[in-house]
Design an enzyme around this catalytic site. Structure first.
Site, PDB file in Angstrom:
ATOM      1  CB  CYS A 183      33.017 111.529  53.074  1.00 62.78           C
ATOM      2  SG  CYS A 183      34.754 111.305  52.727  1.00 62.78           S
ATOM      3  CB  ALA A 239      40.406 112.567  44.856  1.00 66.02           C
ATOM      4  CB  THR A 240      35.347 114.676  45.095  1.00 64.31           C
ATOM      5  OG1 THR A 240      35.629 114.154  46.402  1.00 64.31           O
ATOM      6  CG2 THR A 240      33.857 114.641  44.832  1.00 64.31           C
TER       7      THR A 240
HETATM    8  N1  7TS Z   1      39.179 108.807  47.121  1.00 64.90           N
HETATM    9  C1  7TS Z   1      39.632 108.238  48.261  1.00 64.90           C
HETATM   10  C2  7TS Z   1      40.122 106.823  48.246  1.00 64.90           C
HETATM   11  C3  7TS Z   1      39.641 108.974  49.453  1.00 64.90           C
HETATM   12  O1  7TS Z   1      40.103 108.410  50.570  1.00 64.90           O
HETATM   13  C4  7TS Z   1      39.154 110.311  49.457  1.00 64.90           C
HETATM   14  C5  7TS Z   1      39.061 111.100  50.738  1.00 64.90           C
HETATM   15  C6  7TS Z   1      38.726 110.860  48.243  1.00 64.90           C
HETATM   16  C7  7TS Z   1      38.738 110.079  47.106  1.00 64.90           C
HETATM   17  C8  7TS Z   1      38.256 112.275  48.117  1.00 64.90           C
HETATM   18  O2  7TS Z   1      39.352 113.134  48.050  1.00 64.90           O
HETATM   19  P1  7TS Z   1      39.176 114.716  47.833  1.00 64.90           P
HETATM   20  O3  7TS Z   1      40.458 115.160  47.179  1.00 64.90           O
HETATM   21  O4  7TS Z   1      38.006 114.918  46.953  1.00 64.90           O
HETATM   22  O5  7TS Z   1      39.007 115.316  49.171  1.00 64.90           O
HETATM   23  N2  7TS Z   1      38.894 110.273  51.892  1.00 64.90           N
HETATM   24  C9  7TS Z   1      38.610 110.646  53.142  1.00 64.90           C
HETATM   25  C10 7TS Z   1      38.693 109.786  54.250  1.00 64.90           C
HETATM   26  O6  7TS Z   1      39.033 108.613  54.218  1.00 64.90           O
HETATM   27  N3  7TS Z   1      38.361 110.475  55.373  1.00 64.90           N
HETATM   28  O7  7TS Z   1      38.087 111.720  54.993  1.00 64.90           O
HETATM   29  C11 7TS Z   1      38.226 111.855  53.642  1.00 64.90           C
END
Ligand code: 7TS
Length: 401
Positions: free
Chosen positions: A326, A71-72
């Site tokens: 994070c 998602a990042t």
């Molecule tokens: N967007 C939201 C709303 C999230 O909660 C997170 C991860 C991300 C993006 C990033 O996702 P990734 O796929 O890039 O890993 N959130 C969290 C959290 O709430 N505690 O650890 C990670």
């Protein structure tokens, strides 16, 4: 006993997901773009996986779902792409985000600010919610994009994305939503909501880590992220993550199947657990339950530093969080609590419990006992609690690092 209550950070991979992925490592390992049977062996799995992903968010076939690594990546990409496709080449220079977006949105917005963009950070109200009217009030004829998350990772607050989508459409502004915390917890439908771009990530709904996606409505623009062999419609080159696509597809299917269970059984377990936690005096939860995802509790225990509580929980085998993983490297106050305007001593006391469909009643009963014992122990040694009982809004944040 080991209890995992940090499902907003990541989730256990559903064993069925793992089973479906397995053949794509040692048996069906071909590059899908090659011209032989090793390649074509991978095609049915990719097709089925993609169909399940499209179905899970109700995306019509003519829209695009581009597989990313997380998602990042999707969040970075969509904001920077708006900059290149709409701002650099046009007359608009403004984007609107909420002040409680994930760091992958906030930090990207700050980067765009350094490139000359104007950014509005929408506040949340005392319940931790965004008021859709503030979006409308912030839109100008310079606004290119609104990006507001579907559900907040810290509180579970569900934001009014339907209303915001309608406002954006009315004003001809693009709308992106980070739906990472919404999939499998609340219905996500890109057709009945006016969503132009939408982000999600497999590891938050019992899929593998390292696979995310960016949905884009037909007719919208996206700057290619990775130029190269023109995979993913030319938007994101690079050999496909075949096992990842298979895994995310299966995880999506399972999440949709389990949605009713999440919204009834898990919600009820969460509510009962929360009722018990709130029996402990001087505890606070900000966002009303009916405005939250069914699995999340962000609770403050007055006088107890969040990190101390985590320590006691961890010693008893319980994994929870003070908020986003994070941000937990540095001992900062919970960002949502700060945004709500909580006194600093309360902002440091927030603990997030996030359940999943794998959470059991036994685990919650055990956790409740551990929390009760931890509260007694930690308040007994807390100077701030002794000096600042309830109702005493002193800035006495004597517990410092
Ligand atoms: N967007 C939201 C709303 C999230 O909660 C997170 C991860 C991300 C993006 C990033 O996702 P990734 O796929 O890039 O890993 N959130 C969290 C959290 O709430 N505690 O650890 C990670």
């Amino acid at each position: 006993m080991k209890v995992y209550l940090d499902n907003n950070a990541t989730t256990i991979v559903d064993p069925l997901v793992f089973t479906e992925m397995e053949p794509y490592f040692v048996q069906r390992y071909g590059n899908p773009n090659s011209l032989h049977v090793f390649a074509s062996d991978t095609h049915p799995g990719i097709k089925t996986g993609m169909e399940k992903i499209y179905a899970g968010i109700h995306s019509p076939r003519e829209d695009s779902v581009i597989i990313t690594s997380c998602a990042t990546e999707s969040n970075n990409w969509v904001l920077k792409s708006i900059y290149f496709e709409y701002i650099l080449t046009g007359k608009k220079n403004h984007i609107i985000i909420s002040e409680v977006e994930h760091p992958s949105i906030i930090a990207t917005a700050r980067f765009l600010e350094s490139m000359g963009c104007k950014v509005t950070y929408l506040p949340i109200n005392h319940e931790g919610l965004i008021d859709a009217q503030t979006v409308e009030d912030s839109i100008t004829d310079k606004t290119a994009l609104v990006s507001v998350m579907w559900a907040n990772n810290e509180t579970g607050a569900i934001f009014p994305v339907q209303e915001i989508g309608n406002i954006c459409e009315k004003h001809n502004v693009l709308f992106h939503t980070d739906a990472v915390q919404a999939i499998g917890k609340t219905p996500v439908d890109v057709q009945s909501f006016n969503v132009d771009y939408l982000t999600f990530s497999a590891h938050k709904f019992h899929g593998p880590k390292g696979v995310g996606a960016l949905y884009m409505k037909k007719g919208k623009e996206l700057m290619p992220l990775l130029h190269g062999g023109a995979q993913m419609g030319g938007y994101r080159s690079g050999t496909l993550n075949v096992a990842g696509i298979v895994g995310m597809g299966k995880a999506m299917e399972q999440a949709i199947d389990a949605l009713d269970f999440e919204m009834s059984e898990i919600r009820e377990m969460r509510d009962n657990f929360e009722d018990e936690l709130l029996k402990i005096e001087d505890t606070f939860v900000v966002t009303p339950r009916n405005k939250r995802t069914p699995n999340t509790i962000l609770i403050s225990f007055r006088g107890i530093e969040g990190e101390s509580m985590l320590w006691d929980l961890n010693r008893s085998g319980i994994g929870a969080s003070t908020g986003s993983a994070c941000a937990s490297e540095d001992l900062e106050a919970n960002s949502v609590m700060e945004a709500i305007g909580a006194a600093e001593d309360l902002a440091h006391t927030a603990i997030r419990f996030s359940l999943s469909r794998y959470t059991t009643q036994d685990e919650l009963d055990y956790t409740l006992n551990v929390v009760n014992a931890a509260v007694l122990r930690l308040r007994g040694i807390s100077s701030s609690y002794a000096y600042a009982p309830e109702g005493h809004e002193s800035g006495l944040d004597s517990h410092h690092h």
